[in-house]
Design an enzyme around this catalytic site. Structure first.
Site, PDB file in Angstrom:
ATOM      1  N   ARG A  58      13.584  -2.922   8.470  1.00 28.34           N
ATOM      2  CA  ARG A  58      13.092  -1.585   9.611  1.00 28.34           C
ATOM      3  C   ARG A  58      12.964  -2.660  10.316  1.00 28.34           C
ATOM      4  O   ARG A  58      12.658  -3.978  10.260  1.00 28.34           O
ATOM      5  CB  ARG A  58      11.318  -1.905   8.401  1.00 28.34           C
ATOM      6  CG  ARG A  58      11.461   0.344   8.372  1.00 28.34           C
ATOM      7  CD  ARG A  58      10.078  -0.367   7.682  1.00 28.34           C
ATOM      8  NE  ARG A  58       8.749  -0.406   8.613  1.00 28.34           N
ATOM      9  CZ  ARG A  58       7.600  -0.406   8.305  1.00 28.34           C
ATOM     10  NH1 ARG A  58       7.269   0.148   7.202  1.00 28.34           N
ATOM     11  NH2 ARG A  58       6.749  -0.731   9.216  1.00 28.34           N
ATOM     12  N   LYS A 102       0.898  -1.167   0.073  1.00 28.12           N
ATOM     13  CA  LYS A 102      -0.174   0.208  -0.131  1.00 28.12           C
ATOM     14  C   LYS A 102       1.136   1.123  -0.129  1.00 28.12           C
ATOM     15  O   LYS A 102       0.944   2.329  -0.702  1.00 28.12           O
ATOM     16  CB  LYS A 102      -0.822   0.029   1.581  1.00 28.12           C
ATOM     17  CG  LYS A 102      -0.407  -0.271   2.920  1.00 28.12           C
ATOM     18  CD  LYS A 102      -1.398   0.209   3.479  1.00 28.12           C
ATOM     19  CE  LYS A 102      -1.599   0.519   4.776  1.00 28.12           C
ATOM     20  NZ  LYS A 102      -0.288  -0.542   5.244  1.00 28.12           N
TER      21      LYS A 102
HETATM   22  P1  AMP Z   1       3.984   1.255   8.543  1.00 30.66           P
HETATM   23  O1  AMP Z   1       4.995   1.944   7.863  1.00 30.66           O
HETATM   24  O2  AMP Z   1       2.223   1.968   8.514  1.00 30.66           O
HETATM   25  O3  AMP Z   1       3.682  -0.283   8.763  1.00 30.66           O
HETATM   26  O4  AMP Z   1       3.673   1.667  10.593  1.00 30.66           O
HETATM   27  C1  AMP Z   1       4.421   1.273  11.167  1.00 30.66           C
HETATM   28  C2  AMP Z   1       3.987   1.188  12.751  1.00 30.66           C
HETATM   29  O5  AMP Z   1       3.372   2.119  12.722  1.00 30.66           O
HETATM   30  C3  AMP Z   1       2.497   0.028  12.869  1.00 30.66           C
HETATM   31  O6  AMP Z   1       3.259  -1.167  13.387  1.00 30.66           O
HETATM   32  C4  AMP Z   1       2.161   1.062  14.279  1.00 30.66           C
HETATM   33  O7  AMP Z   1       2.877   0.488  15.447  1.00 30.66           O
HETATM   34  C5  AMP Z   1       2.085   1.876  14.119  1.00 30.66           C
HETATM   35  N1  AMP Z   1       0.839   3.035  13.189  1.00 30.66           N
HETATM   36  C6  AMP Z   1       1.101   3.420  11.943  1.00 30.66           C
HETATM   37  N2  AMP Z   1      -0.397   4.260  11.766  1.00 30.66           N
HETATM   38  C7  AMP Z   1      -0.943   3.775  12.351  1.00 30.66           C
HETATM   39  C8  AMP Z   1      -2.222   3.852  13.198  1.00 30.66           C
HETATM   40  N3  AMP Z   1      -3.215   4.614  12.101  1.00 30.66           N
HETATM   41  N4  AMP Z   1      -2.333   3.746  14.579  1.00 30.66           N
HETATM   42  C9  AMP Z   1      -1.600   3.232  16.035  1.00 30.66           C
HETATM   43  N5  AMP Z   1      -0.668   2.463  14.812  1.00 30.66           N
HETATM   44  C10 AMP Z   1      -0.261   3.123  14.146  1.00 30.66           C
END
Ligand code: AMP
Length: 211
Positions: free
Chosen positions: A158, A11
């Site tokens: 990461r 995404k």
């Molecule tokens: P992503 O890069 O979208 O995979 O986000 C990495 C991490 O950031 C996730 O595993 C959550 O710990 C945190 N995170 C990102 N967006 C959210 C959200 N909308 N609500 C809660 N935690 C979030």
């Protein structure tokens, strides 16, 4: 527009491309939070531990973050939200923000990818910390193992792409985020796109459903 899908569904990649194509803002809450952690801000300090464990950061912190962007007018000219909302309370708060600010949601795009594909993709995901170029082993490897083709920087992963954390992120997605698929289905804005093809083929399919 909102982009939904499990971690590793592509995404981020697709949202960046589509935002560029449409000339609108791409807003990734994961990126915003990683920057906050790097800069050691209050938000970063509060979010760090949850992120390291693949857990969600508490709703109120994310809602305040998005609200500050809406109030600053940053979303006024069109946007793709990537990684928000991730819980039903976040989706409800977003709906209220939209109503209050006269904004409409045109589509919620759901990228469908199986669990095994997610684990396979994320365990092979590397990036260059300088130019942010991403690589995936084994389909898109750098010429020299572990080194960025463009600026020769040592590649990094990461920390939350480690397999046990990925499995937890998937479980968290199913429990806390999947219910919002129904929330948007009921609002008749959900469009589903198969995410296991090549990034280019997925993008083609995406354009067909959103344009
Ligand atoms: P992503 O890069 O979208 O995979 O986000 C990495 C991490 O950031 C996730 O595993 C959550 O710990 C945190 N995170 C990102 N967006 C959210 C959200 N909308 N609500 C809660 N935690 C979030």
């Amino acid at each position: 527009m909102i982009f939904l899908g499990p971690p590793g569904s592509g995404k981020g990649t697709q949202a960046v491309k589509l935002a560029k194509e449409l000339g609108i803002l791409h807003l990734s809450t994961g990126d915003l939070l990683r920057n906050a952690v790097k800069e050691g801000t209050d938000l970063g300090k509060q979010a760090k531990e949850y992120m390291e464990q693949g857990e969600l950061v508490p709703d109120h912190l994310l809602v305040e973050l998005i609200e500050s962007k809406v109030n600053a007018g940053e979303l006024s000219d069109g946007f793709i939200l990537d990684g928000f909302p991730r819980t039903v309370p976040q989706a409800e708060s977003l709906k209220e923000m939209f109503t209050k600010n006269g904004m409409t949601l045109e589509a919620t795009v759901l990228l469908q990818v199986s669990d095994e594909e997610v684990v396979r993709r994320l365990s092979g995901r590397w990036f260059c910390p300088v130019c942010q170029r991403t690589y995936s082993y084994p389909s898109n490897m750098p010429k020299v193992d572990g080194v960025c083709d463009d600026d020769k920087t040592k590649l990094q992963r990461r920390p939350d792409d480690e397999e046990s954390v990925v499995r937890n992120r998937l479980a968290v997605y199913k429990k806390q985020t999947q219910p919002i698929e129904d929330f948007y289905r009921k609002e008749s804005v959900l469009v589903e796109v198969a995410g296991e093809k090549s990034p280019l083929a997925v993008f083609d399919d995406l354009l067909k459903v959103v344009l």
